[in-house]
Structures are given as C-alpha cells and as structure tokens.
Design an enzyme around this catalytic site. Structure first.
Site, PDB file in Angstrom:
ATOM      1  N   ILE A   1      -3.948   2.323   0.657  1.00 32.14           N
ATOM      2  CA  ILE A   1      -4.543   1.837  -0.591  1.00 32.14           C
ATOM      3  C   ILE A   1      -3.438   1.178  -1.414  1.00 32.14           C
ATOM      4  O   ILE A   1      -2.308   1.675  -1.456  1.00 32.14           O
ATOM      5  CB  ILE A   1      -5.186   3.006  -1.367  1.00 32.14           C
ATOM      6  CG1 ILE A   1      -6.384   3.541  -0.564  1.00 32.14           C
ATOM      7  CG2 ILE A   1      -5.606   2.584  -2.764  1.00 32.14           C
ATOM      8  CD1 ILE A   1      -6.984   4.803  -1.148  1.00 32.14           C
TER       9      ILE A   1
ATOM     10  N   THR B   1       0.805  -1.224   0.000  1.00 34.17           N
ATOM     11  CA  THR B   1       0.000   0.000   0.000  1.00 34.17           C
ATOM     12  C   THR B   1       0.837   1.274   0.000  1.00 34.17           C
ATOM     13  O   THR B   1       2.037   1.264   0.267  1.00 34.17           O
ATOM     14  CB  THR B   1      -0.935   0.021   1.230  1.00 34.17           C
ATOM     15  OG1 THR B   1      -0.156   0.091   2.422  1.00 34.17           O
ATOM     16  CG2 THR B   1      -1.830  -1.202   1.261  1.00 34.17           C
ATOM     17  N   ASP B   2       0.139   2.376  -0.278  1.00 35.47           N
ATOM     18  CA  ASP B   2       0.758   3.698  -0.191  1.00 35.47           C
ATOM     19  C   ASP B   2       0.495   4.263   1.204  1.00 35.47           C
ATOM     20  O   ASP B   2      -0.042   3.571   2.076  1.00 35.47           O
ATOM     21  CB  ASP B   2       0.225   4.617  -1.297  1.00 35.47           C
ATOM     22  CG  ASP B   2      -1.287   4.835  -1.219  1.00 35.47           C
ATOM     23  OD1 ASP B   2      -1.912   4.544  -0.170  1.00 35.47           O
ATOM     24  OD2 ASP B   2      -1.852   5.304  -2.225  1.00 35.47           O
ATOM     25  N   ALA B   3       0.804   5.511   1.413  1.00 31.95           N
ATOM     26  CA  ALA B   3       0.652   6.129   2.731  1.00 31.95           C
ATOM     27  C   ALA B   3      -0.789   6.166   3.206  1.00 31.95           C
ATOM     28  O   ALA B   3      -1.049   6.225   4.408  1.00 31.95           O
ATOM     29  CB  ALA B   3       1.225   7.549   2.699  1.00 31.95           C
TER      30      ALA B   3
END
Length: 131
Positions: A19, A14-16
């Site tokens: 997601i 995931t990203d920050a």
C-alpha cells in the site's frame, strides 16, 4: 482549470503490505504540481533562473480515504484555487479510476532562493497562474 498527471504505483512507493506509504502521497503530489505548472507555462526551473524565487510548501492538509496499491494507475488532479501576492492555494485529488483515494489542500509560498525569505510572486508568473 484542472491539470491531470497519471502515474503507476511502484514498489518503492509502498510499505511492506503493498500500500502506498502515507508520506509518498506528498511526493506524488509534488510531481502533479510540477507538471501542472509546466503546462501553465510556469516551470519551477525557469522561475528560479529568471527571478531567483521558488515556490515552497508551507501548509498541507491531507485526507486519506482509500489505499492505493502497487501497480495501480493513479491520477493526481491539481486545481489552483486562490492566488495572492506571495502565495498560491491548491487542491490535489488522488484518483484510481473514479475512486477518490485522498485529497490534499496546500498553500505554496514564494521565497527567495538566496535566503529563503518570503517574496512576491513575479508579475509574469501571476499572469501565467491566472485560473
């Protein structure tokens, strides 16, 4: 025939914002394809060892529809669509329950390990890949 591979989304995917990072769909798709080929009796490692050829991705189109989030279970459905002398066309769908998250259309080419040049798919593999 449709092959299914289910995996959990981990922090590293995931990203920050929690997601799935867009490029990581390609890694999830690779796992799904690898497991589909294994189920078909055509594992990558055997193809390399016996024939000195491998499948490489040379075209990909990825349509993002909904986000996948950390800790969710996502199923990658892999369907082989077309087989020619040196390539295979596939469609992969990313699903969370019945929600479609993304659709990936791609073409795999068969290439020689020694020099990366295009090669015909070995006859035995063509028989294994019949769909």
């Amino acid at each position: 025939m449709i092959y299914r591979y289910t995996t959990r989304i981990y922090y590293q995917d995931t990203d920050a914002g929690g997601i799935v990072y867009h490029a990581n769909y390609l890694a999830l798709a690779e796992r799904g394809r690898t497991e589909a080929l294994r189920e078909m009796g055509a594992p990558h490692a055997e193809m390399v060892a016996q024939y000195g050829v491998m499948f490489v991705v040379y075209r990909v189109n990825l349509l993002y529809q909904r986000p996948a989030r950390i800790d969710e279970l996502v199923t990658v459905e892999t369907e082989f669509m077309e087989l020619s002398g040196a390539s295979v066309t596939l469609r992969q769908k990313f699903l969370r329950d019945s929600d479609s998250l993304a659709v990936l259309d791609l073409r795999l080419g068969c290439a020689r390990v020694s020099d990366g040049r295009a090669a015909r798919i070995p006859r035995e593999w063509v028989a294994r890949l019949k769909f």
